[in-house]
Design an enzyme around this catalytic site. Structure first.
Site, mmCIF file in Angstrom:
data_model
loop_
_atom_site.group_PDB
_atom_site.id
_atom_site.type_symbol
_atom_site.label_atom_id
_atom_site.label_comp_id
_atom_site.label_asym_id
_atom_site.label_seq_id
_atom_site.Cartn_x
_atom_site.Cartn_y
_atom_site.Cartn_z
ATOM 1 N N GLU A 466 0.823 -1.212 0.000
ATOM 2 C CA GLU A 466 0.000 0.000 0.000
ATOM 3 C C GLU A 466 0.855 1.259 0.000
ATOM 4 O OE1 GLU A 466 -3.063 -0.250 2.987
ATOM 5 O OE2 GLU A 466 -3.992 -1.933 1.950
ATOM 6 N N GLU A 541 -4.009 -9.096 0.058
ATOM 7 C CA GLU A 541 -4.476 -8.916 1.427
ATOM 8 C C GLU A 541 -5.986 -8.977 1.339
ATOM 9 O OE1 GLU A 541 -2.039 -5.800 3.415
ATOM 10 O OE2 GLU A 541 -3.870 -5.451 4.549
HETATM 11 C C1 GAL Z 1 -4.357 -2.797 5.198
HETATM 12 C C2 GAL Z 1 -2.879 -2.669 5.538
HETATM 13 C C3 GAL Z 1 -2.526 -3.566 6.693
HETATM 14 C C4 GAL Z 1 -3.498 -3.353 7.800
HETATM 15 C C5 GAL Z 1 -4.884 -3.644 7.294
HETATM 16 C C6 GAL Z 1 -5.962 -3.571 8.330
HETATM 17 O O1 GAL Z 1 -4.801 -1.812 4.369
HETATM 18 O O2 GAL Z 1 -2.118 -3.029 4.431
HETATM 19 O O3 GAL Z 1 -1.225 -3.293 7.118
HETATM 20 O O4 GAL Z 1 -3.397 -2.049 8.236
HETATM 21 O O5 GAL Z 1 -5.176 -2.714 6.294
HETATM 22 O O6 GAL Z 1 -7.219 -3.798 7.723
#
Ligand code: GAL
Length: 871
Positions: A466, A541
């Site tokens: 990100e 993710e």
């Molecule tokens: C994502 C981020 C992670 C964590 C997650 C929580 O956007 O990459 O590190 O913060 O959100 O939902």
């Protein structure tokens, strides 16, 4: 002597003399103190010491003109070399003695005034480690290096009062050369200062020398650090071509002519050669110029190679021998695996020609109550729990992992997405890695790839998560530069990045990556696939579903913002932050887009810090590069008044911080282990206050049909429809008794499960994960404490306070219960249960075997004991 003869003679030589290479564990006998000497002021801030630290790891810079000239660092003797705590004769007798790995943050008390984002623990500030060590006279003429697997963070290293280097990024493995200032035949003194800025992390980073430290001694001409790279360009069932590239270092002022010999063996579980060689390389003569490196590649062919796969984790080991003037001068063994990987846009990820859907989780590096200090058994336990769930892959979010994690993944059969950074030049926190990016990214990235590229488990590199450069029209150029660095080090693995911007799939970034990894974009899979049928797509993710183990709130809201009370989140697995989804929504998109490689769920385990939705600062605003979304999030935070909250750890885990599965564990297990007959009912069935009230029941199962019974009465049999992942009976009216589910698969009985209303808490029960420990001062036993009713059934809402006591050669090093709001220090030997469970972690004492007994007691309940052995 010819190289082949040397090869025949060397193993005994190498193992029995010091003349070759030594790698000595350097964890014991350190002295520790937090703070700084009074006279330091700001003199050691990064900006002030930068020029002297920068030469560390210079050999990792491809462009030699960017390396520091020979002779540096030459710090100003007045205030860095003059630092009292760095001096050999400084009186450190009152400092605390400890062994590494060590994390000073996790030892502290939780503090309500500290941000939940980083775990409400005091991991920040400065601290020093000192160690006096004997350098034998035989060190004269050798090279002696200090290898640090990870120091959190901003390390500065002095040897005998001289600043000799340092490393800012807390997750990289790095080396400093002790040789120039080492005093062989004397006691030498190392001093290491660490400095953690408060605003430097979005999660709990820990603080300290939290990974292993090694002393490496070599001859002046030797195999360079991470200087053996094994690739397997051709792999068939009949034969494998194995390329072994070796980099040699000549640290002397004269050129050297050496012979290189190579042998390949099968590897034992420790990655050591086992049995007779299975291949020999052609001996080679190599010239290494004075103060230079030289490279040489061998190619060997192995007939009928035994492939590394998730089911059979077969490994080989390459032995590299360096012979000068007939004498063996170096020997390095490099474990590797032979496997064929293909990352395709249309058929997913293939391992040895067979599709392996990526059923992965993201993991932060902390080990729950043990903090960031690495422990092999604790990491192994995490992987065991994940394997039980059917997980087959780990994303090391968002930084280089401990090397031992990769070793475990090789051995246990996990795939790894090995990640470098959470930010590049544009930061997410004021003092994060963006401060160091320009100076250090090339070294950090090359160090990661060189260190990890022989692990068969590593299947892809991630250059970032990100990253904010996504928002810039030329941001892709930096992505291209980082990808080029990785490709210079390893051409065999694809490169990914975790994109939270939809546009990154179209705006140039996609073109410079090998894989496009989307974070939380299941609704974009179809569009991306249509636009880019040739680019592999990954759920880098996914989900970020939130829940607290064993909590259920009513009525069961269907909106993902529902389900929040008491600083906890209801465990119906319907709730998630705005950017996130339920597991079900993610799976629907994957099933509609079967070419997607798979997913890395956020997260396998709960972790310290980032207690969304009870986070108390603006971190998550950074999830929105879109100004409209960002404004909305800002408004929401303003309404919350940015209150300091109670929570100290996350709710994202499929498994809680203590390692206890939440309901979601069974949801993933049902999908990821479709052949395992299993069924799981939620919620628990102890609701005296809900008699006559609607209490929805959900069932996770690998079956395709299910029938629910309450006190023997059927509540209906259901068939799973396509793209439906859970069975729901949302209109159940609660009455105490027994809830039971029977399931079928393909028309045949499959699995059943039950939930029974229990009696009141009556006793404690203890269950150890392993009854025998190694008496090495590192091995652990994880003991689960259950509050049970008279019949031994866990009492789901029990929160009794429990006190623990251990006798024998072991100590209680931490307790936990998985409650994100529990502020009892982890070191406490008294802990409240959280929804029936608590955890005690016991560590053996080095060199003292014997019987160990743990007892647990709680007012009004029958106590329990468990007997263990240390051997
Ligand atoms: C994502 C981020 C992670 C964590 C997650 C929580 O956007 O990459 O590190 O913060 O959100 O939902």
């Amino acid at each position: 002597m010819g190289a082949a003869d040397a090869a025949a003679l060397t193993i005994s030589n190498a193992d029995s003399t010091q003349s070759v290479r030594e790698r000595i564990a350097f964890n014991d006998g350190w002295l520790f103190r937090q703070g700084d000497p009074a006279h330091i002021g700001g003199a050691l801030d990064y900006e002030r010491v930068r020029d002297w630290v920068l030469p560390t790891g210079d050999h990792l810079l491809a462009d030699a003109t960017r390396r520091a000239p020979a002779g540096t660092p030459t710090p100003d003797a007045n205030y860095t070399n003059g630092t009292t705590w760095a001096q050999p004769d400084f009186d450190d007798t009152k400092w605390r003695a400890l062994d590494l790995p060590h994390d000073w943050g996790v030892e502290g008390d939780f503090r309500q005034d500290l941000p939940g984002e980083t775990g409400k623990l005091p991991w920040f500030g400065t601290a020093w480690y000192r160690k006096h060590f004997d350098s034998p006279a035989s060190d004269a003429g050798r090279r002696v290096y200090l290898d640090i697997d990870g120091a959190m963070s901003n390390a500065l290293v002095w040897l005998n009062g001289r600043l000799i280097g340092g490393w800012p990024y807390g997750y990289t493995s790095w080396r400093v050369d002790l040789t120039p200032h080492l005093r062989p035949g004397e006691i030498n003194t190392l001093a290491i200062r660490l400095d953690n800025a408060r605003e430097s992390s979005r999660w709990y980073p820990g603080g300290g020398l939290y990974r292993n430290v090694w002393l490496v001694k070599t001859n002046p001409v030797h195999v360079a650090q991470w200087g053996v790279f094994v690739t397997t360009p051709v792999v068939t069932r009949e034969a494998a071509t194995v390329d072994i590239a070796v980099t040699l270092d000549n640290t002397t002022a004269t050129g050297a002519n050496v012979e290189l010999a190579l042998r390949v063996f099968e590897a034992d579980a420790q990655g050591r050669p086992a049995g007779a060689p299975v291949a020999l390389g052609e001996p080679a003569r190599v010239k290494v110029d004075a103060a230079r490196q030289a490279n040489y590649s061998h190619t060997v062919t192995l007939a009928a190679p035994r492939l590394w796969s998730l089911a059979a984790r077969h490994r080989y080991v390459a032995e590299t021998l360096v012979i000068a003037s007939g004498a063996l001068v170096d020997r390095v063994t490099t474990p590797f695996g032979i496997r064929k990987t293909d990352t395709t846009a249309d058929r997913g990820f293939l391992l040895n020609g067979e599709r392996v859907p990526i059923r992965g989780v993201c993991l932060h590096h902390d080990l729950g109550a043990l903090g960031a200090a690495i422990n092999l058994r604790a990491m192994e336990r995490q992987l065991e729990i994940l394997r039980e769930m059917g997980c087959n892959a780990i994303r090391t979010s968002h930084n280089p992992p401990a090397p031992e994690l990769l070793e475990l993944c090789d051995l246990m059969g996990f795939l790894v997405m090995d990640e470098a950074f959470d930010c590049w030049a544009m930061g997410k926190k004021r003092d994060d890695y963006s401060r160091f990016f320009d100076d250090w990214h090339e070294k950090d990235l090359r160090a990661l790839v060189r260190r990890d590229r022989n692990h068969p488990c590593v299947i892809q590199w991630s250059i970032g998560n990100e990253i904010r450069e996504q928002g810039r029209s030329d941001g892709w150029k930096l992505a291209a530069r980082l990808a080029a660095i990785v490709r210079e080090e390893d051409r065999t693995r694809p490169i990914a990045c975790g994109f939270n911007g939809v546009r990154s799939g179209y705006s140039g970034f996609h073109a410079v990556m090998d894989i496009v990894g989307y974070n939380y974009k299941p609704h974009e899979y179809a569009r991306f696939r249509a636009a880019h049928p040739h680019i592999p797509l990954l759920g880098a993710e996914t989900a970020s579903t939130i829940s607290s183990r064993g909590e259920y709130f009513f009525p069961v809201g269907e909106n993902k913002n529902d389900g929040r009370a008491d600083n906890q989140v209801s465990s119906y697995d319907l709730y998630a932050p705005r950017w996130a989804t339920t597991p079900d929504d993610e799976w629907r998109a994957q099933d509609e887009n079967p070419a997607v490689l798979g997913e890395f769920v956020w997260t396998g385990f709960d972790y310290l810090g980032e207690p969304t939705p009870y986070n108390d600062d603006a971190t998550n605003l950074l999830n929105f590069s879109d100004p409209v979304e960002r404004a909305r999030a800002e408004k929401e935070l303003a309404e919350l008044g940015r209150v300091r909250t109670l929570a100290r750890s996350s709710y994202f885990g499929i498994i809680d911080l203590a390692g206890f599965p939440k309901d979601r564990f069974y949801h993933y297990q049902a999908r990821w282990r479709p052949d395992l007959p299993m069924a799981h009912i939620l919620p628990h069935w102890n609701w005296p206050e809900r008699i006559g009230e609607i209490t929805p029941v959900h069932v996770y199962t690998s079956a395709d049909e299910a029938e629910l019974f309450l006190n023997g009465k059927s509540l209906g049999r259901k068939k799973r429809s396509p793209l439906e992942y859970r069975f729901r009976w949302d209109e159940i009216v609660y009455e105490p008794g027994e809830l039971k589910v029977l399931t079928w698969k393909n028309g045949r009985p499959w699995a059943e499960a039950a939930r029974t209303t229990t009696g009141p808490a009556a006793k404690l029960t203890l269950g150890a994960d392993r009854a025998a420990l190694r008496a090495d001062g590192q091995d652990l036993s994880f003991i689960t404490v259950t509050i049970a009713d008279r019949d031994g059934r866990p009492v789901p809402r029990a929160r009794n306070l429990i006190r623990f006591h251990v006798t024998g050669p072991a100590e209680i090093i931490a307790t936990d219960n998985g409650d994100a709001t529990d502020h009892t220090a982890f070191r406490s030997t008294a802990r409240r249960a959280y929804n029936a469970l608590a955890l005690v972690i016991i560590r053996s004492r080095p060199g003292s075997p014997g019987a160990i007994t743990l007892t647990a007691e709680s007012d009004g309940l029958a106590g329990a004991r468990v007997d263990l052995r240390s051997e």
